[in-house]
Design a protein around this motif. Structure first.
Motif, short mmCIF file in Angstrom:
data_model
loop_
_atom_site.label_atom_id
_atom_site.label_comp_id
_atom_site.label_asym_id
_atom_site.label_seq_id
_atom_site.Cartn_x
_atom_site.Cartn_y
_atom_site.Cartn_z
N VAL A 205 33.39 32.83 39.54
CA VAL A 205 34.19 32.59 40.74
C VAL A 205 35.09 31.37 40.56
N ILE A 206 34.54 30.28 40.03
CA ILE A 206 35.33 29.06 39.83
C ILE A 206 36.46 29.31 38.84
N GLY A 207 36.16 30.01 37.75
CA GLY A 207 37.22 30.31 36.78
C GLY A 207 38.23 31.30 37.32
N GLY A 208 37.82 32.14 38.28
CA GLY A 208 38.70 33.19 38.79
C GLY A 208 39.59 32.80 39.95
N ILE A 209 39.31 31.67 40.62
CA ILE A 209 40.15 31.28 41.76
C ILE A 209 41.43 30.58 41.32
N GLY A 210 41.48 30.11 40.09
CA GLY A 210 42.70 29.47 39.60
C GLY A 210 42.59 27.96 39.58
N PHE A 211 43.28 27.35 38.64
CA PHE A 211 43.17 25.91 38.44
C PHE A 211 43.84 25.11 39.54
N ILE A 212 44.92 25.63 40.11
CA ILE A 212 45.58 24.88 41.17
C ILE A 212 44.70 24.83 42.41
N VAL A 213 43.91 25.90 42.65
CA VAL A 213 42.97 25.91 43.77
C VAL A 213 41.84 24.91 43.52
N VAL A 235 44.01 32.48 48.69
CA VAL A 235 43.09 32.74 47.58
C VAL A 235 41.64 32.64 48.04
N LEU A 236 41.30 31.56 48.75
CA LEU A 236 39.92 31.36 49.18
C LEU A 236 39.46 32.43 50.17
N ILE A 237 40.30 32.75 51.14
CA ILE A 237 39.94 33.75 52.14
C ILE A 237 39.78 35.12 51.50
N SER A 238 40.76 35.53 50.68
CA SER A 238 40.71 36.85 50.05
C SER A 238 39.54 36.95 49.07
N THR A 239 39.24 35.87 48.36
CA THR A 239 38.12 35.88 47.41
C THR A 239 36.79 36.06 48.14
N ILE A 240 36.59 35.31 49.20
CA ILE A 240 35.34 35.42 49.97
C ILE A 240 35.18 36.81 50.57
N ILE A 276 31.03 40.40 42.20
CA ILE A 276 31.77 39.29 41.59
C ILE A 276 32.27 39.64 40.20
N THR A 277 31.38 40.17 39.37
CA THR A 277 31.75 40.42 37.97
C THR A 277 32.72 41.57 37.83
N SER A 278 32.73 42.51 38.79
CA SER A 278 33.58 43.69 38.68
C SER A 278 35.06 43.37 38.92
N ARG A 279 35.36 42.22 39.49
CA ARG A 279 36.75 41.90 39.74
C ARG A 279 37.46 41.35 38.52
N THR A 280 36.70 40.77 37.59
CA THR A 280 37.41 40.18 36.46
C THR A 280 36.56 39.89 35.24
N CYS A 281 35.24 40.01 35.32
CA CYS A 281 34.39 39.66 34.19
C CYS A 281 33.45 40.81 33.85
N PHE A 304 41.07 46.60 39.81
CA PHE A 304 42.53 46.64 39.92
C PHE A 304 43.05 45.38 40.60
N ILE A 305 42.33 44.91 41.63
CA ILE A 305 42.74 43.69 42.33
C ILE A 305 42.60 42.48 41.40
N GLY A 306 41.44 42.33 40.78
CA GLY A 306 41.24 41.26 39.81
C GLY A 306 41.03 39.89 40.42
N ALA A 307 41.38 38.87 39.65
CA ALA A 307 41.16 37.48 40.05
C ALA A 307 42.38 36.93 40.78
N SER A 308 42.52 35.63 40.80
CA SER A 308 43.64 34.98 41.49
C SER A 308 44.64 34.43 40.48
N PRO A 309 45.88 34.21 40.90
CA PRO A 309 46.91 33.69 39.98
C PRO A 309 46.54 32.32 39.43
N GLY A 310 46.97 32.04 38.22
CA GLY A 310 46.70 30.75 37.62
C GLY A 310 45.28 30.59 37.16
N SER A 311 44.57 31.71 37.01
CA SER A 311 43.17 31.67 36.60
C SER A 311 43.02 32.28 35.21
#
Length: 457
Positions: A205-213, A235-240, A276-281, A304-311
């Motif tokens: 989750v931490i790696g997937g939200i993006g570094f700017i977040v 990013v935070l709302i959509s991730t949760i 959690i893992t199905s979105r990007t890992c 298909f949705i995946g993680a967040s930008p900058g991640s």
């Protein structure tokens, strides 16, 4: 001098930021392939070149799909090579080179700055160097915490040296959203282990939200920043929401199927982990091929949705989904502009979102068609069952740099492996970035034609 000037002018003109970005990943993939191929100490059994190329691409693109058993087929040296590849792939070679120049006190080239900003920042910022250093700091800090926790846990199951390397490998793999595992069945043996599950999920989750977040959360906690940007809020709302709804539907769909014999605690843990893992890992604690059709559809949507930008993750990104829904909602209300949190989203962002989703859908459709056509042409010997769902799942997993599979990865023909390699590469750098890198240099048009409407819908 004129010759050198002409060369510099040529490179400056033709090597645009998208091309440099794409080439940086391609070069690392080639280097990783050559190291694994030409060093016999990398593997325990003879490997085919296409399998080595597939492994290197999957590592650099932090996908996690594999045609070999990382823990059994690669030696310690080979495993270290893959570890370095997905660490570099997660952050990007341009990021590492730029940070190196900063440490050495050398000036940063404009194109390098442009690439890093487009990769990790939603807008140009004055404290660019500070954020760049924080990217490296946050990465190593969270990976270090994950390594310590996993090492303590694995120490009960393995000798200290082996436990440390397994902790190191899985922590870095999780944070970079790669999903490469040294266990043949991924993390199935630890599906009931709260420590391993929570640590891996946290890193993903931490790696997937993006570094700017991460950066804005840190500034918020330390009191430096008073409020989050619109980007971080979305990013935070959509991730949760995605995590909770994904876990809820997985639980409901598999309650009387795959997880029916599990304890209530394990049912919840498995559902949350797979959401959690199905979105990007690509880590998994269950057999993906045994899931129900509705769950497979759920995982396809999440991948298909995946993680967040900058991640470190892939997919069309959480912000694209949020912006698409906001666009539809604002159109229903009769608004021409897309507004959220008392702010208006630029038309450029909306147009880019539409382009990304369309390009991604087209790429997935094209590669899936190639897999199906190659199977029908006899390039795949086993046609005893309908492989459409398995192929679609494989392609979406490759595009979202997820790494989950229904069990067809190791059965792919050479042509199909090449198709998946292309999909993994496009999914990591982005289909639009690949398209921009292949287009000619844009020439300013002197003529602007008159507008005329067409019927839509």
């Amino acid at each position: 001098m004129k010759f050198i000037f002409k060369i510099k002018t040529y490179f400056s003109k033709h090597f645009t930021s998208p091309r440099i970005f794409v080439l940086s990943f391609a070069i690392v993939i080639i280097i990783g392939t050559l190291i694994l191929w030409f060093f016999p100490s990398s593997y325990r059994r003879p490997l085919r070149f296409i399998d080595v190329l597939f492994t290197s691409t999957s590592a650099v693109c932090v996908t996690g799909l594999t045609v070999i058993d990382i823990g059994k087929d690669l030696t310690l040296f080979g495993q270290i090579v893959t570890l370095i590849l997905f660490q570099i792939g997660g952050l990007g070679i341009i990021t590492f080179s730029t940070i190196f120049f900063v440490i050495m006190g050398r000036p940063i080239r404009f194109k390098d700055r442009e690439i890093v900003q487009s990769s990790f920042l939603y807008s140009p910022m004055r404290d660019f160097i500070v954020i760049l250093k924080s990217i490296l700091f946050f990465s190593f800090f969270f990976e270090f915490i994950g390594i310590i926790i996993l090492f303590i846990r694995f120490s009960y199951d393995f000798p200290k040296g082996e436990a440390f390397f397994k902790a190191l490998y899985h922590a870095i793999s999780a944070f970079n959203n790669c999903g490469y595992s040294l266990f043949s069945n991924s993390l199935a043996e630890y599906r009931s282990d709260m420590i391993v599950n929570l640590t891996i999920m946290g890193l993903i989750v931490i790696g997937g939200i993006g570094f700017i977040v991460q950066y804005e959360i840190f500034k918020k906690i330390t009191g430096i920043r008073k409020r989050f940007s619109i980007h971080t809020k979305i990013v935070l709302i959509s991730t949760i929401i995605l995590i909770l709804f994904g876990a809820l539907f997985f639980y409901l769909f598999e309650y009387n199927h795959v997880i029916k014999d599990f304890s209530m605690r394990d049912k919840i843990l498995v559902s949350l982990f797979q959401s959690i893992t199905s979105r990007t890992c690509g880590f998994s604690t269950i057999e993906i091929g045994s899931l129900t059709n509705q769950t497979i559809l759920l995982l396809l949507i999440l991948m298909f949705i995946g993680a967040s930008p900058g991640s470190t993750g892939g997919g069309v990104k959480t912000t694209s989904l949020a912006l698409l829904l906001l666009t539809i909602w604002n159109r229903f209300k009769g608004n021409q502009e897309v507004s959220v949190f008392s702010r208006t989203i630029s038309k450029e962002n909306v147009n880019r979102m539409i382009s990304i989703i369309f390009a991604s859908f087209f790429a997935i459709t094209f590669i899936t068609s190639m897999l199906l056509i190659s199977a029908e042409k006899g390039l795949l010997p086993d046609l005893s069952r309908n492989l459409f769902i398995e192929y679609l799942f494989e392609v979406v997993s490759a595009f979202g740099t997820v790494g989950l599979s229904m069990g067809v990865t190791q059965k792919l023909s050479d042509f199909q492996k090449i198709a998946i390699i292309i999909m993994m590469f496009s999914g990591r750098v982005g289909p639009l970035t690949v398209a921009y890198s292949l287009t000619r240099i844009k020439v300013k048009r002197e003529i602007i034609y008159a507008e005329e409407g067409i019927m839509i819908g």
